[in-house]
Design a protein around this motif. Structure first.
Motif, PDB file in Angstrom:
ATOM      1  N   PHE A 124       0.802  -1.224   0.000  1.00 22.68           N
ATOM      2  CA  PHE A 124       0.000   0.000   0.000  1.00 22.68           C
ATOM      3  C   PHE A 124       0.838   1.279   0.000  1.00 22.68           C
ATOM      4  O   PHE A 124       0.404   2.293  -0.550  1.00 22.68           O
ATOM      5  N   ALA A 125       2.034   1.242   0.587  1.00 20.61           N
ATOM      6  CA  ALA A 125       2.867   2.450   0.633  1.00 20.61           C
ATOM      7  C   ALA A 125       3.899   2.487  -0.476  1.00 20.61           C
ATOM      8  O   ALA A 125       4.264   3.564  -0.957  1.00 20.61           O
ATOM      9  N   PHE A 126       4.398   1.317  -0.904  1.00 21.03           N
ATOM     10  CA  PHE A 126       5.417   1.250  -1.957  1.00 21.03           C
ATOM     11  C   PHE A 126       5.017   0.182  -2.976  1.00 21.03           C
ATOM     12  O   PHE A 126       5.663  -0.853  -3.098  1.00 21.03           O
ATOM     13  N   PRO A 127       3.931   0.421  -3.710  1.00 24.12           N
ATOM     14  CA  PRO A 127       3.433  -0.603  -4.636  1.00 24.12           C
ATOM     15  C   PRO A 127       4.412  -0.980  -5.740  1.00 24.12           C
ATOM     16  O   PRO A 127       4.302  -2.072  -6.300  1.00 24.12           O
ATOM     17  N   ALA A 128       5.361  -0.115  -6.056  1.00 22.07           N
ATOM     18  CA  ALA A 128       6.354  -0.471  -7.073  1.00 22.07           C
ATOM     19  C   ALA A 128       7.179  -1.671  -6.633  1.00 22.07           C
ATOM     20  O   ALA A 128       7.690  -2.430  -7.467  1.00 22.07           O
ATOM     21  N   ILE A 129       7.327  -1.856  -5.333  1.00 23.83           N
ATOM     22  CA  ILE A 129       8.050  -3.009  -4.798  1.00 23.83           C
ATOM     23  C   ILE A 129       7.081  -4.109  -4.401  1.00 23.83           C
ATOM     24  O   ILE A 129       7.315  -5.292  -4.686  1.00 23.83           O
ATOM     25  N   GLY A 130       5.980  -3.765  -3.779  1.00 22.38           N
ATOM     26  CA  GLY A 130       5.080  -4.761  -3.208  1.00 22.38           C
ATOM     27  C   GLY A 130       4.089  -5.385  -4.161  1.00 22.38           C
ATOM     28  O   GLY A 130       3.459  -6.389  -3.822  1.00 22.38           O
ATOM     29  N   VAL A 131       3.936  -4.821  -5.365  1.00 26.29           N
ATOM     30  CA  VAL A 131       2.955  -5.330  -6.328  1.00 26.29           C
ATOM     31  C   VAL A 131       3.651  -5.550  -7.670  1.00 26.29           C
ATOM     32  O   VAL A 131       4.459  -4.724  -8.102  1.00 26.29           O
ATOM     33  N   HIS A 132       3.338  -6.663  -8.337  1.00 21.16           N
ATOM     34  CA  HIS A 132       3.899  -6.932  -9.661  1.00 21.16           C
ATOM     35  C   HIS A 132       3.452  -5.847 -10.640  1.00 21.16           C
ATOM     36  O   HIS A 132       2.279  -5.462 -10.678  1.00 21.16           O
ATOM     37  N   GLN A 133       4.412  -5.381 -11.453  1.00 18.95           N
ATOM     38  CA  GLN A 133       4.123  -4.300 -12.387  1.00 18.95           C
ATOM     39  C   GLN A 133       3.992  -4.775 -13.832  1.00 18.95           C
ATOM     40  O   GLN A 133       3.193  -4.233 -14.589  1.00 18.95           O
ATOM     41  N   LEU A 134       4.752  -5.788 -14.234  1.00 19.14           N
ATOM     42  CA  LEU A 134       4.722  -6.254 -15.623  1.00 19.14           C
ATOM     43  C   LEU A 134       4.061  -7.625 -15.680  1.00 19.14           C
ATOM     44  O   LEU A 134       2.854  -7.724 -15.820  1.00 19.14           O
ATOM     45  N   ASP A 135       4.871  -8.695 -15.571  1.00 20.44           N
ATOM     46  CA  ASP A 135       4.276 -10.027 -15.489  1.00 20.44           C
ATOM     47  C   ASP A 135       3.482 -10.138 -14.198  1.00 20.44           C
ATOM     48  O   ASP A 135       3.902  -9.648 -13.144  1.00 20.44           O
ATOM     49  N   ASN A 136       2.334 -10.803 -14.296  1.00 21.02           N
ATOM     50  CA  ASN A 136       1.444 -10.954 -13.131  1.00 21.02           C
ATOM     51  C   ASN A 136       1.037  -9.593 -12.563  1.00 21.02           C
ATOM     52  O   ASN A 136       0.923  -9.429 -11.344  1.00 21.02           O
ATOM     53  N   ALA A 137       0.857  -8.624 -13.418  1.00 21.88           N
ATOM     54  CA  ALA A 137       0.560  -7.261 -12.980  1.00 21.88           C
ATOM     55  C   ALA A 137      -0.647  -7.227 -12.045  1.00 21.88           C
ATOM     56  O   ALA A 137      -1.682  -7.835 -12.314  1.00 21.88           O
ATOM     57  N   GLY A 138      -0.465  -6.527 -10.928  1.00 20.93           N
ATOM     58  CA  GLY A 138      -1.534  -6.357  -9.959  1.00 20.93           C
ATOM     59  C   GLY A 138      -1.534  -7.362  -8.829  1.00 20.93           C
ATOM     60  O   GLY A 138      -2.203  -7.145  -7.813  1.00 20.93           O
ATOM     61  N   LEU A 139      -0.785  -8.454  -8.989  1.00 16.18           N
ATOM     62  CA  LEU A 139      -0.738  -9.462  -7.927  1.00 16.18           C
ATOM     63  C   LEU A 139       0.290  -9.048  -6.872  1.00 16.18           C
ATOM     64  O   LEU A 139       1.310  -8.455  -7.180  1.00 16.18           O
ATOM     65  N   TRP A 140       0.015  -9.392  -5.644  1.00 17.92           N
ATOM     66  CA  TRP A 140       0.881  -8.971  -4.540  1.00 17.92           C
ATOM     67  C   TRP A 140       2.115  -9.865  -4.444  1.00 17.92           C
ATOM     68  O   TRP A 140       2.041 -11.083  -4.598  1.00 17.92           O
ATOM     69  N   ARG A 141       3.259  -9.216  -4.149  1.00 16.26           N
ATOM     70  CA  ARG A 141       4.487  -9.962  -3.887  1.00 16.26           C
ATOM     71  C   ARG A 141       5.174  -9.509  -2.600  1.00 16.26           C
ATOM     72  O   ARG A 141       6.183 -10.089  -2.193  1.00 16.26           O
ATOM     73  N   GLY A 142       4.675  -8.454  -1.983  1.00 19.51           N
ATOM     74  CA  GLY A 142       5.165  -8.026  -0.684  1.00 19.51           C
ATOM     75  C   GLY A 142       6.633  -7.667  -0.662  1.00 19.51           C
ATOM     76  O   GLY A 142       7.088  -6.805  -1.431  1.00 19.51           O
ATOM     77  N   LEU A 143       7.403  -8.331   0.204  1.00 15.08           N
ATOM     78  CA  LEU A 143       8.824  -8.028   0.393  1.00 15.08           C
ATOM     79  C   LEU A 143       9.728  -8.820  -0.533  1.00 15.08           C
ATOM     80  O   LEU A 143      10.950  -8.756  -0.392  1.00 15.08           O
ATOM     81  N   TRP A 144       9.166  -9.548  -1.495  1.00 21.54           N
ATOM     82  CA  TRP A 144       9.954 -10.485  -2.279  1.00 21.54           C
ATOM     83  C   TRP A 144       9.915 -10.165  -3.776  1.00 21.54           C
ATOM     84  O   TRP A 144       9.167  -9.311  -4.229  1.00 21.54           O
ATOM     85  N   TYR A 145      10.743 -10.903  -4.517  1.00 18.43           N
ATOM     86  CA  TYR A 145      10.774 -10.726  -5.973  1.00 18.43           C
ATOM     87  C   TYR A 145       9.463 -11.166  -6.623  1.00 18.43           C
ATOM     88  O   TYR A 145       8.943 -10.508  -7.522  1.00 18.43           O
ATOM     89  N   GLU A 146       8.995 -12.342  -6.202  1.00 16.99           N
ATOM     90  CA  GLU A 146       7.881 -12.989  -6.879  1.00 16.99           C
ATOM     91  C   GLU A 146       6.752 -13.303  -5.901  1.00 16.99           C
ATOM     92  O   GLU A 146       6.976 -13.484  -4.704  1.00 16.99           O
ATOM     93  N   LYS A 147       5.547 -13.411  -6.444  1.00 13.56           N
ATOM     94  CA  LYS A 147       4.384 -13.764  -5.640  1.00 13.56           C
ATOM     95  C   LYS A 147       4.516 -15.159  -5.048  1.00 13.56           C
ATOM     96  O   LYS A 147       4.035 -15.421  -3.930  1.00 13.56           O
ATOM     97  N   ASN A 148       5.158 -16.066  -5.794  1.00 18.21           N
ATOM     98  CA  ASN A 148       5.324 -17.425  -5.286  1.00 18.21           C
ATOM     99  C   ASN A 148       6.197 -17.453  -4.036  1.00 18.21           C
ATOM    100  O   ASN A 148       6.010 -18.295  -3.153  1.00 18.21           O
ATOM    101  N   GLN A 149       7.180 -16.548  -3.968  1.00 16.63           N
ATOM    102  CA  GLN A 149       8.023 -16.477  -2.780  1.00 16.63           C
ATOM    103  C   GLN A 149       7.208 -16.041  -1.567  1.00 16.63           C
ATOM    104  O   GLN A 149       7.315 -16.631  -0.484  1.00 16.63           O
ATOM    105  N   MET A 150       6.400 -15.004  -1.739  1.00 13.29           N
ATOM    106  CA  MET A 150       5.565 -14.562  -0.631  1.00 13.29           C
ATOM    107  C   MET A 150       4.582 -15.653  -0.247  1.00 13.29           C
ATOM    108  O   MET A 150       4.328 -15.903   0.950  1.00 13.29           O
ATOM    109  N   GLY A 151       4.028 -16.338  -1.230  1.00 19.87           N
ATOM    110  CA  GLY A 151       3.093 -17.411  -0.935  1.00 19.87           C
ATOM    111  C   GLY A 151       3.719 -18.512  -0.109  1.00 19.87           C
ATOM    112  O   GLY A 151       3.128 -18.988   0.867  1.00 19.87           O
ATOM    113  N   ALA A 152       4.943 -18.924  -0.461  1.00 19.35           N
ATOM    114  CA  ALA A 152       5.614 -20.005   0.276  1.00 19.35           C
ATOM    115  C   ALA A 152       5.913 -19.590   1.707  1.00 19.35           C
ATOM    116  O   ALA A 152       5.724 -20.370   2.654  1.00 19.35           O
TER     117      ALA A 152
END
Length: 450
Positions: free
Chosen positions: A147-175
């Protein structure tokens, strides 16, 4: 039927606060939280990343020396770790990238040492509680990033709009959130009377898993929580409930295997997944052809997936599949290309042995920890089929697997007759509190100290 309280409780003093804080920081680093996206946004190894890890390595060595008196009791786990690291070290003789193999073997050895420490020191419910607290902090941090730094916390290109939080990929945050949710569920299922924080952590971690829309993470979450909830229900139910649950589990497992064997394509399409698993089956086919060239040695630990132009076999796979493949997206195939069949068979054997021993001890130490180990092992196996997590030189799932193995081979601590938990809010009773309740020497040991 309410579960009867045992007349003995295990004395498992919690590690000191400073140990828990240091371990929480190292666990967060092992997930790659924030460090990777900030210091290596292109997902490459950089000198800065190596420097960031030096204090963590020093802290791990310090923790091992501080608790050396606990580690010798886990000598079977030490043998296992020596075998794993020794095989990885031996692969330098046939590695296609000697320098990378040696650098990652050192990191693997230190990570395995940290796993040994976690398993030997954080006994009973203390490890899932540590994981719950750490994942809760990372979950809150992920919300801040979203919510404060969406350029880092949200996917911008591939998987655009999906959350990734503190990590590179959404799958990392999910695990990571699966690990946190499983730990929180175990805390709820344990005899510990503290329920509010585990409930909050479970809801938040599960919500973040859903926000990633990762089907693999969702499956791991369902498997982990289902196993913990199932054992909790069996413990509280009677023999009729137990028989019915076992029968239902066997029937459901059989039906699931039949459905997957006969209608896997339809199932994947119903879940919104490409039957080729987003091109992963093409990667696996290509990699197995490279495995056939070196079935007994592999290409060296950590050496296969080099940069473009630096690894001939990896470039061949990338050319054949038509995209820049970063990993096998399967832990077992990644082991095959690194260490061949010997390494894969060794890890598979360890996983089976750990699962069997954990199940055999589930009615003892499993009750105290809320069956965390069983839930984690089930999720870990499912995750290994989709992600390259086996023998990772810096990876939390692999560290926790070795920690689970260590806890499985350790003898049970001494017990004394005492109420299971305090009625009031607080931790498990410690030795001094129990002694104070039996001032006239009525205290006796239920089992001998080993």
């Amino acid at each position: 039927m309410r579960e009867s309280r045992p007349d003995a409780v295990l004395i498992e003093p919690a590690p000191s606060l400073w140990e828990r804080v240091i371990c929480g920081v190292i666990i967060a680093m092992l997930t790659g939280a924030l460090i990777g996206p900030v210091f290596a946004p292109l997902q490459e190894e950089t000198p800065v990343l190596r420097l960031v890890w030096l204090p963590a390595y020093a802290a791990i060595v310090g923790l091992l020396l501080f608790r050396i008196d606990r580690l010798w009791r886990a000598w079977p786990a030490v043998i296992v770790i020596v075998a794993l690291v020794g095989l990885a070290f031996a692969s330098r003789y046939w590695s296609i990238d000697f320098a990378t193999t040696m650098r990652r073997v050192i990191a693997l050895a230190i990570s395995c040492g940290f796993a040994l420490y976690l398993g030997a020191v954080f006994r009973g419910p203390h490890l899932p509680r540590l994981l719950m607290h750490t994942s809760l902090v990372m979950a809150v941090g992920s919300l801040v990033m979203v919510f404060a730094f969406p350029a880092i916390g949200v996917h911008q290109l591939d998987n655009a709009g999906l959350w990734r939080g503190l990590w590179y990929e959404k799958n990392q945050m999910g695990a990571v959130m699966v690990i946190g949710a499983t730990a929180a569920a175990a805390c709820l299922a344990s005899p510990d009377p503290r329920r509010l924080l585990p409930a909050i952590s479970l809801i938040l971690a599960s919500g973040l898993v859903l926000a990633t829309q990762s089907k693999t993470s969702l499956l791991c979450l369902l498997v982990g929580l289902g196993l913990i909830g199932g054992f909790w229900a069996l413990r509280r139910g009677g023999p009729v409930v137990t028989v019915a649950a076992v029968w239902g589990a066997v029937v459901l497992a059989g039906a699931g295997l039949w459905l997957w064997d006969s209608h896997s394509v339809e199932l994947l399409e119903a879940l919104g997944k490409d039957p080729s698993l987003t091109g992963r089956t093409d990667i696996w086919d290509s990699l197995m052809r490279k495995v056939a060239d070196r079935p007994w040695t592999g290409y060296g630990y950590g050496a296969f997936w080099g940069r473009i132009g630096e690894s001939v076999p990896a470039d061949w796979v990338r050319k054949e599949t038509g995209w820049l493949v970063p990993s096998a997206h399967n832990g077992w195939i990644d082991l095959l290309v690194q260490l061949g069949w010997p390494g894969t068979i060794l890890v598979g054997t360890l996983m089976v042995v750990t699962a069997v021993v954990t199940v055999l001890r589930s009615m003892g130490q499993g009750v105290r920890e809320g069956w965390w180990a069983l839930g984690f092992l089930a999720a870990f196996f499912v995750l290994s089929l989709s992600e390259s997590i086996l023998m990772a030189h810096q990876g939390l799932p692999w560290v926790l697997f070795l920690a689970t193995l260590t806890r499985a081979v350790l003898p049970s601590p001494a017990t004394v007759p005492a109420p299971l938990v305090e009625k009031r809010r607080g931790a498990y009773q410690t030795g001094p509190r129990i002694v104070s309740q039996y001032p006239h020497g009525s205290q006796r040991r239920a089992f001998p100290v080993r």
